[in-house]
Design a protein around this motif. Structure first.
Motif, PDB file in Angstrom:
ATOM      1  N   SER A   1       0.713   4.036 -18.220  1.00  0.00           N
ATOM      2  CA  SER A   1       0.765   4.611 -16.874  1.00  0.00           C
ATOM      3  C   SER A   1       1.353   6.011 -16.907  1.00  0.00           C
ATOM      4  CB  SER A   1       1.644   3.703 -16.007  1.00  0.00           C
ATOM      5  OG  SER A   1       1.985   4.339 -14.807  1.00  0.00           O
TER       6      SER A   1
ATOM      7  N   TYR B   1       9.765  -1.321 -14.229  1.00  0.00           N
ATOM      8  CA  TYR B   1       8.324  -1.390 -14.511  1.00  0.00           C
ATOM      9  C   TYR B   1       7.920  -0.246 -15.442  1.00  0.00           C
ATOM     10  CZ  TYR B   1       3.383  -0.418 -14.057  1.00  0.00           C
ATOM     11  OH  TYR B   1       2.077  -0.111 -14.368  1.00  0.00           O
TER      12      TYR B   1
ATOM     13  N   ASN C   1      -3.577   7.438 -10.682  1.00  0.00           N
ATOM     14  CA  ASN C   1      -3.551   6.516  -9.531  1.00  0.00           C
ATOM     15  C   ASN C   1      -4.936   5.905  -9.306  1.00  0.00           C
ATOM     16  OD1 ASN C   1      -1.184   8.346  -9.224  1.00  0.00           O
ATOM     17  ND2 ASN C   1      -0.815   7.092  -7.432  1.00  0.00           N
TER      18      ASN C   1
ATOM     19  N   ASN D   1       0.941   0.378  -2.562  1.00  0.00           N
ATOM     20  CA  ASN D   1       0.200   1.605  -2.898  1.00  0.00           C
ATOM     21  C   ASN D   1      -0.557   2.142  -1.690  1.00  0.00           C
ATOM     22  OD1 ASN D   1      -0.104  -0.111  -5.832  1.00  0.00           O
ATOM     23  ND2 ASN D   1       0.762   1.930  -5.851  1.00  0.00           N
ATOM     24  N   LEU D   2      -0.825   3.435  -1.754  1.00  0.00           N
ATOM     25  CA  LEU D   2      -1.384   4.125  -0.592  1.00  0.00           C
ATOM     26  C   LEU D   2      -2.777   3.627  -0.182  1.00  0.00           C
ATOM     27  CD1 LEU D   2      -1.183   6.375   1.516  1.00  0.00           C
ATOM     28  CD2 LEU D   2      -1.998   7.980  -0.225  1.00  0.00           C
TER      29      LEU D   2
ATOM     30  N   SER E   1       2.543   4.468   7.219  1.00  0.00           N
ATOM     31  CA  SER E   1       3.706   5.361   7.170  1.00  0.00           C
ATOM     32  C   SER E   1       3.470   6.351   6.045  1.00  0.00           C
ATOM     33  CB  SER E   1       4.979   4.562   6.866  1.00  0.00           C
ATOM     34  OG  SER E   1       5.278   3.703   7.927  1.00  0.00           O
TER      35      SER E   1
ATOM     36  N   PHE F   1       5.069   8.751   3.662  1.00  0.00           N
ATOM     37  CA  PHE F   1       6.458   8.866   3.190  1.00  0.00           C
ATOM     38  C   PHE F   1       6.843  10.314   2.894  1.00  0.00           C
ATOM     39  CE2 PHE F   1       5.638   4.382   1.328  1.00  0.00           C
ATOM     40  CZ  PHE F   1       6.004   3.771   2.516  1.00  0.00           C
TER      41      PHE F   1
ATOM     42  N   ARG G   1      -1.017  13.312  -5.653  1.00  0.00           N
ATOM     43  CA  ARG G   1      -1.292  12.419  -6.788  1.00  0.00           C
ATOM     44  C   ARG G   1      -2.708  12.649  -7.293  1.00  0.00           C
ATOM     45  NH1 ARG G   1       3.267  12.066  -5.923  1.00  0.00           N
ATOM     46  NH2 ARG G   1       4.643  10.250  -5.779  1.00  0.00           N
TER      47      ARG G   1
ATOM     48  N   ARG H   1      10.047   8.124   0.380  1.00  0.00           N
ATOM     49  CA  ARG H   1      10.326   6.848  -0.298  1.00  0.00           C
ATOM     50  C   ARG H   1      11.195   7.159  -1.523  1.00  0.00           C
ATOM     51  NH1 ARG H   1       5.163   3.433  -2.373  1.00  0.00           N
ATOM     52  NH2 ARG H   1       4.995   5.241  -3.743  1.00  0.00           N
TER      53      ARG H   1
ATOM     54  N   ASP I   1      10.169   8.650  -5.335  1.00  0.00           N
ATOM     55  CA  ASP I   1       8.880   9.369  -5.395  1.00  0.00           C
ATOM     56  C   ASP I   1       9.079  10.810  -5.861  1.00  0.00           C
ATOM     57  OD1 ASP I   1       7.225   7.342  -4.631  1.00  0.00           O
ATOM     58  OD2 ASP I   1       6.960   8.015  -2.557  1.00  0.00           O
TER      59      ASP I   1
END
Ligand code: NAD
Ligand code: WQD
Length: 338
Positions: free
Chosen positions: A124, A149, A179, A199-200, A216, A218, A231, A292, A295
């Motif tokens: 990732s 994670y 992403n 996730n968005l 929302s 963020f 992203r 958030r 982030d």
């Protein structure tokens, strides 16, 4: 000879199974269904018209895994199986270390026993941590992860690098996804998060389908063009293509290689929301809320290595991803429970 796909019933795994089958590969899928349904494999069979074994197996169960390797002639493994919720990993670190790192160690042990020394691993962009400025490239030092994670991905990368360094017969391909969004174009497989999406894109699509009232956003005070987080959103079908070429490369070249899989383009939260509305004609109400925690402002890939070495480049854009996500979401508002 077959490719073992761990976690192949999941979001990225099931899409990759379609592309592997379409590329003429034999596959065997193992999954413990902790975050997926066997129905995804049924849909993969429908899409491709091809059959394959789907075995309920936790990768930490070495006895069962050993049976799988004994029964099938496995030449390589694509290793998706793992837990992936960032927030949950903060409250349940041991579960993440046990499942992701413990599971990978058990898998490697069984692979070694059966002389299978080729693995493609789902890493990732999170391994770049907070130390570098985008675009991120594979030469940058990984580390500084901000949650358990991410740390499991970092540690597993290191374990696999060490294995390849110790035994020159191993082929290790570390794929750093940015992403992933989108769904199969058929609308038959896609992302089906349990509970409230983290996730968005799944959040946007659940608002669009009426399951959630509003999104929302963020934070709109980041140092980005419109103040919202940026992203690198990559269509899951492009990601799946990336696995097929990375697998072929790993089957022919020994040693460890790392590849970013992204588009190389940064897209803001509001740009993605507006792209979704434009691509689908469905409104997505949103409110701006606080940032958030954890982030970063901007993350996107330098994908030149994957293009040069693998001949791979993302072909689909965010509008394709929005249309495909919407087709999946509106046909299956409750995921595979429908
Ligand atoms: P997913 O949860 O849909 O798929 C993971 C699959 O692994 C699930 O089907 C789950 O049931 C299975 N699984 C988990 N633990 C297992 C175990 N111990 N034994 C057997 N099966 C097990 O997630 P995904 O989005 O498809 O992600 C696939 C991989 O890609 C994961 O390793 C994830 O960390 C990584 N990744 C995902 C993203 C993303 O944003 N989706 C980004 C970067 C990396
Ligand atoms: C994207 C942007 C949010 C939800 C995570 C993991 C990462 C990788 C991919 C596995 C950010 C904003 C989000 C919402 C919002 N997974 N957002 N409202 O955080 O880049 O990456 O998934 O490896 O490890 O950390 O993805 O989709 O959560 O967020 O405004 O309801 O959308 O702030 O700017 P992220 P995301």
């Amino acid at each position: 000879m077959a490719v073992l796909v761990t976690g192949g019933a999941g979001y990225i795994g099931s899409q990759t199974c379609v592309h592997l089958l379409e590329a003429g590969k034999e596959i065997v899928v193992v999954d413990n269904f902790s975050n997926s349904s066997p129905k995804s494999a049924k849909a993969v069979r429908e899409i491709t018209g091809k059959d394959f074994p789907l075995i309920e197996c936790d990768i930490r169960d070495t006895e069962k895994l050993d049976e799988v390797f004994t029964q099938y002639d496995i030449e390589a493994v694509i290793h998706f199986a793992g837990l992936k919720a960032v927030g949950e990993s903060v409250s349940k670190p041991l579960e993440y270390y046990d499942n992701n790192i413990g599971g990978t160690l058990k898998l490697i042990e069984v692979m070694k026993k059966h002389g299978v020394k080729c693995i493609v691993f789902s890493s990732s962009a999170t391994v770049y941590g907070e130390r570098h400025l985008a675009p991120f490239n594979e030469e940058m030092e990984a580390g500084g992860t901000t949650n358990p994670y991410g740390t499991t991905k970092l540690f597993i990368e290191q374990i696999l690098k060490d294995i390849a360094a110790a035994d020159s017969e191993w082929s290790v391909s570390l794929l750093r996804y940015f992403n992933p969004i989108g769904a199969h174009i058929s609308g038959k497989i896609g992302e089906a998060p349990n509970g409230i999406p983290n996730n968005l894109m799944p959040y946007i699509s659940q608002v669009a389908v009426g399951k959630r009232e509003k999104l929302s956003v963020f934070g709109n005070d980041y140092d980005t063009p419109d103040g919202t987080g940026v992203r690198d959103y990559i269509h899951v079908a492009d990601l799946a293509d990336g696995h097929v070429v990375a697998l072929d490369r790993a089957l022919s070249v020994k040693g460890c290689e790392i590849f970013n899989l992204g588009t190389g383009k940064g897209v803001s939260v509001l740009q993605l929301v507006h792209a979704f509305i434009e691509a689908t004609g469905v409104d997505v109400p949103y409110v701006i809320t606080a940032r958030r925690p954890g982030d970063i402002a901007t993350s996107y890939a330098d994908c030149s290595k994957a293009e040069k070495v693998l001949g791979w480049k993302a072909k689909r854009d965010i509008f394709d991803a929005c249309r495909d996500t919407w087709r999946w979401q509106k046909n299956n508002p409750n995921g595979f429970d429908d």
